[in-house]
Design a protein around this motif. Structure first.
Motif, PDB file in Angstrom:
ATOM      1  N   GLN A  35      -3.103   3.312  -8.782  1.00  0.00           N
ATOM      2  CA  GLN A  35      -2.203   4.398  -8.165  1.00  0.00           C
ATOM      3  C   GLN A  35      -3.022   5.032  -6.732  1.00  0.00           C
ATOM      4  N   ALA A  38      -3.411   1.845  -4.245  1.00  0.00           N
ATOM      5  CA  ALA A  38      -2.365   1.528  -3.921  1.00  0.00           C
ATOM      6  C   ALA A  38      -2.159   2.272  -3.179  1.00  0.00           C
ATOM      7  N   ASP A  39      -1.971   4.017  -3.131  1.00  0.00           N
ATOM      8  CA  ASP A  39      -2.072   4.796  -1.910  1.00  0.00           C
ATOM      9  C   ASP A  39      -3.018   4.802  -1.135  1.00  0.00           C
ATOM     10  N   GLN A  40      -4.292   4.501  -0.679  1.00  0.00           N
ATOM     11  CA  GLN A  40      -4.926   4.778  -0.116  1.00  0.00           C
ATOM     12  C   GLN A  40      -5.095   3.474   0.754  1.00  0.00           C
ATOM     13  N   THR A  41      -4.502   1.889   0.092  1.00  0.00           N
ATOM     14  CA  THR A  41      -4.402   0.867   1.045  1.00  0.00           C
ATOM     15  C   THR A  41      -3.342   1.086   2.322  1.00  0.00           C
ATOM     16  N   LYS A  42      -2.083   1.716   1.310  1.00  0.00           N
ATOM     17  CA  LYS A  42      -0.897   1.792   1.922  1.00  0.00           C
ATOM     18  C   LYS A  42      -1.147   2.956   3.219  1.00  0.00           C
ATOM     19  N   VAL A  43      -2.270   4.230   3.252  1.00  0.00           N
ATOM     20  CA  VAL A  43      -2.291   4.724   3.911  1.00  0.00           C
ATOM     21  C   VAL A  43      -3.227   3.977   4.932  1.00  0.00           C
ATOM     22  N   GLN A  45      -2.859   0.693   5.592  1.00  0.00           N
ATOM     23  CA  GLN A  45      -2.000  -0.219   6.559  1.00  0.00           C
ATOM     24  C   GLN A  45      -1.336   0.381   7.415  1.00  0.00           C
ATOM     25  N   ASP A  46      -0.881   2.151   7.616  1.00  0.00           N
ATOM     26  CA  ASP A  46      -0.256   2.373   8.596  1.00  0.00           C
ATOM     27  C   ASP A  46      -1.298   3.169   9.174  1.00  0.00           C
ATOM     28  N   SER A  85     -10.349   8.499   3.633  1.00  0.00           N
ATOM     29  CA  SER A  85      -9.824   7.344   2.806  1.00  0.00           C
ATOM     30  C   SER A  85     -11.309   6.895   1.813  1.00  0.00           C
TER      31      SER A  85
END
Length: 563
Positions: A35, A38-43, A45-46, A85
């Motif tokens: 999790q 996944a959260d840091q990957t989303k960060v 990417q943003d 991150s």
């Protein structure tokens, strides 16, 4: 027999239930790490998408210096977010490395195989570590990319500044009759905009205008009356003193410039705040009002400084020993330069807001720089000193050459079409010169206060000597503290102003202040200037508390004990 049977039962229980529990725990830890990944990957990417958008904005040919500073600040926020991150995995990576170390290296070839649960756990940890390292590498790559874009912005800003300063303009269109027609149209448009807003505001927002004005005036009255009661003896020259000391003249010149200017700035800021709070100002009117108040504040500051230094009415308090008539001329000429430069700035805001043609902007700046250049030449040619035989003497040669040279350079640059360069020089002479002279007087005053016996000669020192038990040694120590405080205040107040005068943006100062507050890294050592300043403040507070306690101890306990 019984204990052997009990031990066998416990072994069976551990074998049956221990492994599923261990696997469940490992799955829970793996799920939590998944999790986090996944959260840091989303960060990341943003942040990457935001970086792409900002990089496209850099290609906009209409991007100005303020816009570039805003983009740079956003890039710096992205860089910090990317590093944050990456640091989010620090604890998990430490746990993985420690666990792998506990499990040990896999058996070499030819050695007995290890249990499947150990090899599976090691494989899961290695796979998880690889995923984390991939995310961390993405964050680091993004940070490196952003830092490169920040460096690119620095180069772009430097090139933009040089292009503005060295840009050549054609004066034929600017000095044509069409420019005068455009000026008339702009003045008419400004009058219509202000009159329409004023009629609307008086008709529909009269109570709001009245309330905002009364509140601003009330605050101004508090500042004026309270300031004169508290600091009147500091920034008002006493005409009854025939031979004031050098320190007194310095202190009066510095504080009589700084305190009224700050009070006026607070009044203007409060007035704008109340007008905005009551929704009185329209968008364009608010811009015009801010520009007008800035001009008034600048002219007021320049006039206060020249009056404080030259004192046309009180020759004994004059820092520069010029004749009284020359002092009046110098005050008038300096104020005129500030007024011309201020009007040029106000009209530039009006031009930009109303979409005036470029020829009108060039004509306005051309006239302003020519006037300022002529005033500089007149100030250089002035003979302000009266000799004993009644003859008039000019300025020192170096000062006269600088004034005349700057005036001629400003006029020549304007006549050759380099309006930006001419306006920049005029701005530095008037505004930056005022700030530097005020700061220099403040430094001289602080140095004089810090000398032995200096603080005791001030009005505050004399008051403390008469109304407290401070001795000369204590006053000298207090003077040293006051001197340090004044120097720090000058740096905090005037350094940002000077940087703004030299073309830096508020965003630059904000970024530097953030770095100073969070600390500057030199190798493995981090220096926090905010921590140093906090230590100085704590020391000053502790010093005064110690002096108070010492006075109370001497006057109460020791006196009663006959010690």
């Amino acid at each position: 027999m019984f204990f052997r049977l009990l031990r066998l039962i416990l072994v069976v229980i551990v074998a049956v239930f221990g492994q599923p529990a261990l696997e469940a725990s490992a799955q829970a830890i793996g799920h939590g790490s998944a999790q986090l990944i996944a959260d840091q990957t989303k960060v990341i990417q943003d942040l990457t998408a935001k970086t792409d958008g900002l990089e496209k904005r850099l290609g906009d040919p209409d991007q100005d210096d303020a816009g570039l500073v805003d983009i740079r600040l956003q890039f710096e926020d992205i860089s910090r977010a990317a590093l944050t991150s990456a640091l989010a995995f620090r604890q998990r990576l430490n746990d993985i490395n420690n666990r792998i170390e506990v499990l040990g290296a896999p058996p070499a070839q030819g050695e007995p195989p290890e249990p499947a649960i150990v090899s599976n756990e090691r494989g899961a940890l290695v796979s998880e570590k690889a995923e984390i390292n991939a995310v961390v590498a993405s964050a680091q790559n993004l940070s490196v990319r952003v830092n490169g874009l920040v460096d690119k912005i620095s180069v772009m800003r430097s090139e933009l500044f040089r292009s503005v300063i060295t840009k050549h303009y054609d004066l034929n269109d600017a000095l044509s009759p069409q420019a005068f027609s455009d000026a008339h149209d702009q003045i008419t448009g400004l009058y219509k905009a202000v009159s329409s807003w004023l009629s609307f505001a008086l008709k529909f927002k009269f109570q709001a205008i009245l309330a905002a004005t009364l509140m601003a005036l009330a605050l101004a009255a508090v500042l004026l009356i309270g300031g004169r009661r508290l600091f009147g003896r500091i920034f008002e020259a006493d005409p009854t003193v025939e031979e004031p000391s050098y320190l007194s003249r310095l202190s009066v010149a510095f504080w009589s410039t700084l305190l009224p200017t700050l009070a006026l700035g607070v009044f203007f800021a409060s007035a704008v705040f109340f007008f905005n709070y009551y929704n009185v100002l329209r968008g364009d009117i608010g811009t015009f009002l801010n520009a007008l108040l800035t001009v008034i504040g600048m002219v007021f500051c320049v006039n206060r400084l020249t009056n404080a230094v030259l004192e046309p009415r009180l020759p004994n308090w004059r820092l520069i020993p010029v004749a009284t008539g020359s002092a009046r001329w110098l005050v008038g000429l300096t104020t005129a330069m500030a007024l011309v430069l201020g009007l040029n700035y106000f009209l530039s805001v009006v031009n930009e807001k109303m979409g005036s043609p470029l020829s009108l902007t060039i004509a306005r700046s051309f006239i302003a720089t020519i006037i300022i250049g002529v005033i500089l030449i007149l100030m250089g040619w002035l003979k302000p000193f009266r000799a004993e035989d009644g003859s008039w003497r000019p300025w020192p040669a170096w000062l006269r050459f600088i004034a005349v040279g700057l005036g001629l350079f400003t006029i020549a640059a304007a006549l050759l079409g380099y309006i930006g360069l001419s306006l920049f020089v005029a701005f530095q002479v008037v505004v930056t010169g005022t700030v530097l002279v005020t700061a220099y007087i403040g430094f001289l005053s602080a140095r004089a206060i810090g000398e032995e016996g200096g603080f005791a000669d001030t009005s505050v020192g004399r008051w403390l000597s008469e109304n407290s038990s401070y001795e000369d040694t204590a006053l000298d120590q207090l003077g040293l503290v006051v001197s340090i405080a004044i120097n720090l205040m000058i740096v905090v107040v005037f350094l940002p102003l000077i940087l703004l005068m030299w073309g830096f943006q508020p965003g630059d100062i904000e970024a530097w202040a953030y770095k100073l507050a969070t600390g500057v890294s030199i190798g493995s050592m981090t220096i926090s200037f905010l921590g140093i300043l906090s230590g100085i403040v704590v020391f000053i507070i502790g010093y005064f508390l110690t002096r108070w306690f010492q006075g109370w101890l001497d006057g109460s306990v020791m006196a009663r004990g006959k010690v």
